[in-house]
Design a protein around this motif. Structure first.
Motif, mmCIF file in Angstrom:
data_model
loop_
_atom_site.group_PDB
_atom_site.id
_atom_site.type_symbol
_atom_site.label_atom_id
_atom_site.label_comp_id
_atom_site.label_asym_id
_atom_site.label_seq_id
_atom_site.Cartn_x
_atom_site.Cartn_y
_atom_site.Cartn_z
ATOM 1 N N ARG A 131 0.824 -1.219 0.000
ATOM 2 C CA ARG A 131 0.000 0.000 0.000
ATOM 3 C C ARG A 131 0.856 1.267 0.000
ATOM 4 O O ARG A 131 0.416 2.324 -0.433
ATOM 5 N N CYS A 132 2.103 1.139 0.526
ATOM 6 C CA CYS A 132 2.982 2.321 0.639
ATOM 7 C C CYS A 132 3.986 2.386 -0.518
ATOM 8 O O CYS A 132 4.891 3.223 -0.491
ATOM 9 N N SER A 133 3.869 1.483 -1.489
ATOM 10 C CA SER A 133 4.907 1.385 -2.526
ATOM 11 C C SER A 133 4.415 1.879 -3.878
ATOM 12 O O SER A 133 3.273 1.621 -4.258
ATOM 13 N N ILE A 134 5.303 2.542 -4.603
ATOM 14 C CA ILE A 134 5.002 2.994 -5.972
ATOM 15 C C ILE A 134 5.917 2.212 -6.915
ATOM 16 O O ILE A 134 7.139 2.172 -6.717
ATOM 17 N N ASP A 135 5.309 1.584 -7.912
ATOM 18 C CA ASP A 135 6.035 0.717 -8.838
ATOM 19 C C ASP A 135 6.774 1.573 -9.884
ATOM 20 O O ASP A 135 6.162 2.088 -10.825
ATOM 21 N N LEU A 136 8.094 1.684 -9.713
ATOM 22 C CA LEU A 136 8.875 2.548 -10.609
ATOM 23 C C LEU A 136 9.075 1.916 -11.988
ATOM 24 O O LEU A 136 9.164 2.627 -12.992
ATOM 25 N N VAL A 137 9.117 0.583 -12.033
ATOM 26 C CA VAL A 137 9.332 -0.095 -13.323
ATOM 27 C C VAL A 137 8.132 0.179 -14.233
ATOM 28 O O VAL A 137 8.280 0.485 -15.419
ATOM 29 N N ARG A 138 6.956 0.107 -13.636
ATOM 30 C CA ARG A 138 5.726 0.345 -14.394
ATOM 31 C C ARG A 138 5.658 1.805 -14.874
ATOM 32 O O ARG A 138 5.346 2.068 -16.034
ATOM 33 N N LEU A 139 5.979 2.723 -13.953
ATOM 34 C CA LEU A 139 5.980 4.146 -14.332
ATOM 35 C C LEU A 139 6.975 4.420 -15.451
ATOM 36 O O LEU A 139 6.682 5.171 -16.389
ATOM 37 N N ALA A 140 8.167 3.785 -15.347
ATOM 38 C CA ALA A 140 9.197 3.967 -16.390
ATOM 39 C C ALA A 140 8.668 3.442 -17.724
ATOM 40 O O ALA A 140 8.864 4.075 -18.770
ATOM 41 N N GLY A 141 7.975 2.319 -17.683
ATOM 42 C CA GLY A 141 7.403 1.743 -18.901
ATOM 43 C C GLY A 141 6.439 2.713 -19.566
ATOM 44 O O GLY A 141 6.519 2.959 -20.781
ATOM 45 N N HIS A 142 5.544 3.328 -18.767
ATOM 46 C CA HIS A 142 4.588 4.297 -19.321
ATOM 47 C C HIS A 142 5.304 5.511 -19.920
ATOM 48 O O HIS A 142 4.812 6.143 -20.846
ATOM 49 N N ALA A 143 6.479 5.841 -19.328
ATOM 50 C CA ALA A 143 7.220 7.029 -19.780
ATOM 51 C C ALA A 143 8.173 6.689 -20.932
ATOM 52 O O ALA A 143 8.954 7.547 -21.350
ATOM 53 N N HIS A 144 8.140 5.444 -21.422
ATOM 54 C CA HIS A 144 9.041 4.974 -22.492
ATOM 55 C C HIS A 144 10.505 5.151 -22.068
ATOM 56 O O HIS A 144 11.356 5.509 -22.890
ATOM 57 N N ALA A 145 10.774 4.927 -20.786
ATOM 58 C CA ALA A 145 12.137 5.083 -20.261
ATOM 59 C C ALA A 145 12.740 3.708 -19.985
ATOM 60 O O ALA A 145 12.032 2.792 -19.554
ATOM 61 N N SER A 146 14.058 3.562 -20.210
ATOM 62 C CA SER A 146 14.736 2.314 -19.844
ATOM 63 C C SER A 146 14.933 2.324 -18.339
ATOM 64 O O SER A 146 15.405 3.335 -17.790
ATOM 65 N N PHE A 147 14.606 1.200 -17.691
ATOM 66 C CA PHE A 147 14.775 1.107 -16.243
ATOM 67 C C PHE A 147 16.067 0.346 -15.958
ATOM 68 O O PHE A 147 16.217 -0.806 -16.366
ATOM 69 N N ILE A 148 16.992 0.987 -15.261
ATOM 70 C CA ILE A 148 18.268 0.331 -14.928
ATOM 71 C C ILE A 148 18.330 0.180 -13.420
ATOM 72 O O ILE A 148 18.398 1.171 -12.687
ATOM 73 N N GLN A 149 18.268 -1.076 -12.949
ATOM 74 C CA GLN A 149 18.250 -1.298 -11.502
ATOM 75 C C GLN A 149 19.683 -1.330 -10.977
ATOM 76 O O GLN A 149 20.353 -2.360 -10.990
ATOM 77 N N ALA A 150 20.166 -0.178 -10.579
ATOM 78 C CA ALA A 150 21.546 -0.034 -10.083
ATOM 79 C C ALA A 150 21.632 1.290 -9.337
ATOM 80 O O ALA A 150 20.702 2.091 -9.367
ATOM 81 N N SER A 151 22.772 1.485 -8.660
ATOM 82 C CA SER A 151 23.032 2.786 -8.027
ATOM 83 C C SER A 151 24.086 3.500 -8.842
ATOM 84 O O SER A 151 25.008 2.862 -9.365
ATOM 85 N N ALA A 152 23.984 4.807 -8.909
ATOM 86 C CA ALA A 152 25.057 5.579 -9.548
ATOM 87 C C ALA A 152 26.159 5.779 -8.518
ATOM 88 O O ALA A 152 25.872 5.983 -7.333
ATOM 89 N N VAL A 153 27.414 5.682 -8.943
ATOM 90 C CA VAL A 153 28.513 5.912 -7.991
ATOM 91 C C VAL A 153 29.334 7.146 -8.339
ATOM 92 O O VAL A 153 30.018 7.702 -7.475
ATOM 93 N N LEU A 154 29.286 7.555 -9.590
ATOM 94 C CA LEU A 154 30.102 8.702 -9.999
ATOM 95 C C LEU A 154 29.457 9.421 -11.176
ATOM 96 O O LEU A 154 28.864 8.783 -12.044
#
Ligand SMILES: Cc1cc2nc3c(=O)[nH]c(=O)nc-3n(C[C@H](O)[C@H](O)[C@H](O)COP(=O)(O)OP(=O)(O)OC[C@H]3O[C@@H](n4cnc5c(N)ncnc54)[C@H](O)[C@@H]3O)c2cc1C
Length: 370
Positions: free
Chosen positions: A57-80
């Motif tokens: 109930r407290c979670s927003i699905d970012l993969v789904r939102l990225a899909g609607h936005a035609h964005a590639s979803f990269i599951q990682a952290s940026a380090v630099l």
């Protein structure tokens, strides 16, 4: 084709993804880099801890939102970030080139206090906190615990202490551990009006939560806590909700920061030193008009950020972000009861909790139903 890279699935980027879904631009390729597929909405986190909401109930699905936005979803952290060659380097080795970069990676738990990293339950990252809380709750139910300390006298610490006390009473009744709240500032919620603070104190007393203000923690050990005054007491578990720290990545990347290491941005949410890099939310400080690190500002910056990213890609003028100074505060108080504050006014009640609940659910639903 221009390249837009979004670092972090934070609250401001929700609006950016929403905007990209509503107005797709075939001349822009979009990527979002973030370590978790969901954003946990912190406004509802104390309600989750108290047992009022499921995690879903407290979670927003970012993969789904990225899909609607035609964005590639990269599951990682940026380090630099390398602004010289306009590249971002991620933990999984991915190197992403960008024309425009937007950063909304939030803040980190910060302490510098001995033993915190090893022995306390850090509130951030939130996903790790949720896992640790579930394990702690199971442990308490099976083996009991005499006390829990929550370090942090801001809204997050207060809400968590009340939520924990409520949940433990509900599940364990008279066997519930004693809960205490510790802060190094002379009073709880120093930036809140007196009317709100008094109501909070009354609610803390209702749950028999011990309040130790003006008490800096010197060490968190296994099963104990030591204050700067030398006083040491038993603490079966310590939740660390004190301090908001900047990600080390900014200084390591040579980006312009404020004295605390948060990204320095101008009125247009653009880096003061690196054109083409924008930022919003906890990770950044608007140098001409700094505001508290609160989700409400990350949310309000979202639509302006979305517009400015489009403008930067198109080479058109940017718009300033000028958030109002006063904002509505709604603090949950364990049970389905909340304390409200606006300017110097304070109030409370079950209806206030119902109001907060409706606002929070509507926010999550807005990005879930798209
Ligand atoms: C218990 C609690 C209750 C709170 N309640 C309220 C409240 O009621 N109202 C309020 O205004 N504020 C509240 N706050 C404060 C609020 O949580 C923050 O101000 C808000 O989360 C900031 O939003 P953000 O978008 O900047 O960052 P976040 O919400 O932290 O989002 C950052 C995102 O970036 C991702 N990320 C992190 N590092 C990286 C990286 N290196 N690379 C890529 N992605 C990364 C994260 O996984 C996350 O998805 C509360 C805080 C706590 C702890």
């Amino acid at each position: 084709m221009k390249r837009l890279v979004l670092l972090g699935g934070g609250h401001a980027h929700l609006s950016v993804l929403e905007d990209l879904a509503l107005h797709p631009d075939e001349h822009v390729s979009v990527s979002i880099v973030t370590p978790q597929p969901q954003l946990l909405y912190t406004g509802m986190l104390p309600g989750y801890v108290a047992g009022h909401y499921s995690l879903e109930r407290c979670s927003i699905d970012l993969v789904r939102l990225a899909g609607h936005a035609h964005a590639s979803f990269i599951q990682a952290s940026a380090v630099l970030v390398n602004p010289g060659v306009r590249e971002v380097i991620c933990t999984d080795g991915t190197v992403l080139g960008y024309d425009v970069l937007s950063i909304n990676v939030g803040s980190q738990s910060q302490s510098g206090v001995k033993g915190v990293e090893r022995n306390a339950l850090l509130v951030r990252p939130l996903q790790r906190f949720v896992n640790s809380w579930m394990q702690l709750l199971a442990h308490i139910k099976n083996q009991g615990l005499s006390s829990i300390s929550v370090a942090g006298g801001g809204a997050g610490g207060v809400e968590l202490a009340l939520a924990i006390a409520h949940r433990l009473r509900r599940e364990l009744d008279s066997h519930a551990p004693h809960v205490r709240l510790i802060t190094d500032s002379p009073v709880l919620l120093p930036s809140f009006p007196e009317g709100v603070r008094e109501r909070i104190l009354r609610n803390l007393r209702r749950y028999e939560i011990g309040v130790h203000a003006g008490s800096g923690v010197a060490e968190v050990g296994l099963g104990f806590l030591r204050l700067e005054s030398g006083l040491e007491f038993e603490s079966g578990a310590t939740v660390w909700a004190a301090g908001v720290g900047a990600p080390a990545m900014f200084r390591e990347s040579g980006l312009a920061t404020d004295a605390a290491g948060f990204l320095a941005i101008d009125d247009y949410l653009q880096s003061t030193a690196s054109p083409g890099i924008f930022a919003a939310g906890d990770c950044a400080t608007q140098v001409n008009d700094p505001r508290p690190k609160a989700g409400v500002f990350a949310v309000r910056a979202g639509p302006v950020l979305a517009g400015n990213l489009r403008a930067a890609l198109a080479g058109t003028p940017l718009k300033p972000f000028r958030p109002r100074r006063n904002f509505l505060t709604l603090i949950s108080a364990g049970r389905k009861h909340a304390i409200g504050g606006y300017g110097s006014f304070g109030w409370e009640g079950g209806w206030t909790w119902g109001w907060k609940d409706r606002i929070d659910r509507r926010f999550v639903d807005r990005f879930t139903a798209t």
